[in-house]
Design a protein around this motif. Structure first.
Motif, mmCIF file in Angstrom:
data_model
loop_
_atom_site.group_PDB
_atom_site.id
_atom_site.type_symbol
_atom_site.label_atom_id
_atom_site.label_comp_id
_atom_site.label_asym_id
_atom_site.label_seq_id
_atom_site.Cartn_x
_atom_site.Cartn_y
_atom_site.Cartn_z
ATOM 1 N N ARG A 472 0.809 -1.215 0.000
ATOM 2 C CA ARG A 472 0.000 0.000 0.000
ATOM 3 C C ARG A 472 0.842 1.264 0.000
ATOM 4 N NH1 ARG A 472 -4.989 0.156 3.988
ATOM 5 N NH2 ARG A 472 -5.322 1.957 2.654
ATOM 6 N N HIS A 473 1.977 1.247 0.731
ATOM 7 C CA HIS A 473 2.698 2.488 0.980
ATOM 8 C C HIS A 473 4.009 2.611 0.209
ATOM 9 C CE1 HIS A 473 0.047 3.986 4.163
ATOM 10 N NE2 HIS A 473 -0.106 2.720 4.503
ATOM 11 N N LEU A 554 -6.697 -3.629 -2.950
ATOM 12 C CA LEU A 554 -6.443 -3.858 -1.525
ATOM 13 C C LEU A 554 -7.656 -3.479 -0.693
ATOM 14 C CD1 LEU A 554 -2.822 -2.482 -1.435
ATOM 15 C CD2 LEU A 554 -3.511 -4.844 -1.199
#
Length: 565
Positions: A472-473, A554
């Motif tokens: 995600r990051h 996600l």
């Protein structure tokens, strides 16, 4: 007869056995998949990149704090990157815990060697000393925290003991999270309430000052430099894991008796002696109550938690060893013979049950282990007299040595049951600097590949969440691909896929593959390129390495199914 085993000779034998059993096995087996592979690789990547941010497969990995990684990195610096260096911090933490327990018992117990012997010869404690896990290092700091606190309660005029407890609690938090303060806090509060005592004034405030001075800098730095750190590490990993709201969910809630059961299994072979001691030592004195509260806090806390594992009970074992160490000098005559005989019956039962476990390869080793314990303790029973109780710890240590030898023999006879080193070694000659190695579905199940191949591992059709935060990051670094993108990739360049033989069909439909290596449990395959073959589906991704990450959804912590299915 064993009359030659004097007190000094017994102590020398035990110390030598502890050192040999601690350090020699560290090099005799490859790193296990799952946690050992994950944590050893994370420390290696931190050493190569940023020592403050835990990383896994090139991405930020925020499940655990950094102390163990830092210790492994230091070990890598001294001994080089390898399995011995990765396991050394856990082994040293185990020895440190033994020293802390022995020092505490030295001035308080009639026979101060008993707690250390009981602790080290306990199967649960010994096994954890040989693994790359956070729990042994956490146990070391946690044991210092609670024993230093009790020492302060004994002598409140020495506030340095309270400062030591606060510092150790902070280091426990930097080892495994908030339970480094929550669990000692539960024990302390319950004990103070039971004893009708309080801690207040300057020592109390100074202790909190020491705690925050140690624990805050890393957390503040991470919140400033790593997006989403507070939500992932504090909210999800600490509170979400306890409450069962962690996304993605990577655990199952065990039955209510699970923790108590594994606490008793962890202290084996001393389980019957512990149960006898709990019944015979009533009424308990202050130290007894403190030690029993310590163990009970762990059982209660993780019974209430939505997640638990057998090794979560490890920090409670020093408390049980100390409690039993106080009681052992009082066990003599018929009571002691009765307990050793009960243990012999337990060994026979374990040997019979081992013949029916669902893993046929493990049956002879478990049965042999039961017979080993039975033989040593029957010999102790035969020789046992009130003046010869020193034979029992020697028998326990000898049994542990034989058990460790059987465990290593099982791993040597079945080297690929829990590890992927042989598969990695067979795969390396086929790889080029531009080769891409994919793991099918479960990165965690083959995590030691990353460590042994010394190259990033890609994952297609992911089904677990250890890489969830990094995906995600850090989208430029993540290495996930959908099945649809894999179809395009296998037509244009060599690709290696590693996965379970049982799941071979899950990737066979994406192209033509031939087997490169197999260890009987997992298989590594390479694609056969067919440039003339027309594409059955349009490819959504480029085939450049950076563009491999055809990012799955996600939403709600779930990965999208491969578009090529």
């Amino acid at each position: 007869m064993l009359s030659f085993v004097t007190r000094s000779r017994a102590a020398a034998i035990l110390i030598l056995a502890i050192l040999v059993l601690t350090f020699v096995p560290l090099t005799l087996r490859p790193l296990f998949n799952l946690n050992e592979g994950l944590y050893a690789e994370a420390a290696r990547e931190m050493l190569a990149h940023n020592p403050l941010i835990p990383r896994l497969d090139g991405m930020p990995y925020l499940e655990k704090p950094p102390i163990l990684y830092w210790l492994i990195m230091l070990s890598y610096k001294i001994f080089g990157v390898g399995k011995f260096a990765a396991r050394l911090p856990s082994a040293l933490a185990a020895l440190g815990t033994l020293l802390v327990v022995a020092r505490f018992a030295r001035t308080r117990f009639r026979e101060p060697l008993w707690p250390a012997v009981i602790l080290f010869s306990s199967v649960g404690f010994y096994m954890m000393s040989q693994l790359v896990l956070f729990d042994m290092t956490f146990t070391f700091f946690h044991t210092i925290t609670l024993l230093a606190f009790y020492a302060y309660i004994e002598r409140p005029e020495e506030p340095s003991r309270l400062m030591l407890a606060a510092a150790a609690s902070a280091l426990a938090c930097l080892t495994k999270g908030l339970i480094g303060i929550v669990l000692p806090g539960l024990v302390v509060i319950a004990f103070l309430a039971l004893e009708r005592r309080t801690i207040r004034g300057l020592p109390f405030l100074a202790a909190w000052g020491v705690f925050f001075l140690i624990v805050l800098p890393w957390h503040i730095w991470m919140m400033q430099h790593v997006p989403g750190f507070f939500d992932r590490y504090i909210i999800q990993e600490q509170f979400g894991r306890f409450l069962g709201t962690l996304k993605p969910m990577d655990y199952r809630r065990p039955p209510f008796y699970y923790n108590f059961e594994h606490l008793l299994l962890g202290i084996f072979p001393w389980t019957p002696f512990l149960l006898e001691a709990v019944m015979r030592r009533r009424p308990y004195d202050s130290l007894d109550r403190f030690l029993l509260l310590w163990a009970a806090a762990y059982v209660l806390f993780f019974t209430l938690s939505k997640t638990s594992s057998s090794y979560y009970m490890l920090p409670a074992l020093p408390a049980l060893a100390l409690f039993l160490g106080r009681a052992m000098p009082d066990l003599k005559g018929r009571a002691l013979r009765r307990l050793v005989a009960a243990f012999a019956v337990l060994c026979v039962t374990a040997g019979v049950v081992a013949l029916f476990i669902p893993h046929p390869a493990m049956r002879p080793y478990i049965a042999a282990g039961a017979l080993v314990y039975l033989g040593f303790f029957l010999r102790a029973l035969w020789e046992l007299r009130s003046r010869a109780r020193r034979l029992l710890p020697v028998a326990a240590m000898g049994s542990l040595a034989a058990y460790a030898a059987l465990f290593l023999a099982f791993l040597i006879a079945h080297p690929n049951r829990y590890a992927s080193k042989d598969l990695a070694v067979a795969l390396i000659p086929h790889l080029t600097p531009h080769s891409h190695v994919f793991v099918a579905h479960h990165y965690e199940d083959l995590s030691s590949l990353d460590f042994y191949l010394h190259r990033p591992i890609y994952v297609f059709d992911p089904r677990q969440g250890d890489l969830y935060y990094g995906i995600r990051h850090d989208p430029k670094a993540h290495r996930l691909i959908t099945g649809r993108a894999l179809i395009s990739l296998v037509r244009h360049r060599p690709v290696f896929i590693v996965g379970s033989i049982k799941n071979e069909r899950s990737w066979a439909r994406y192209g033509h593959f031939h087997v490169v290596a197999s260890n009987g449990r997992d298989v590594a395959v390479e694609n056969t390129i067919w440039p003339h073959r027309a594409a059955s589906r349009p490819a959504p991704c480029q085939t450049a390495p950076v563009a491999l990450a055809c990012r799955p959804s996600l939403k709600d912590g779930r990965h999208a199914a491969p578009a090529g299915t």
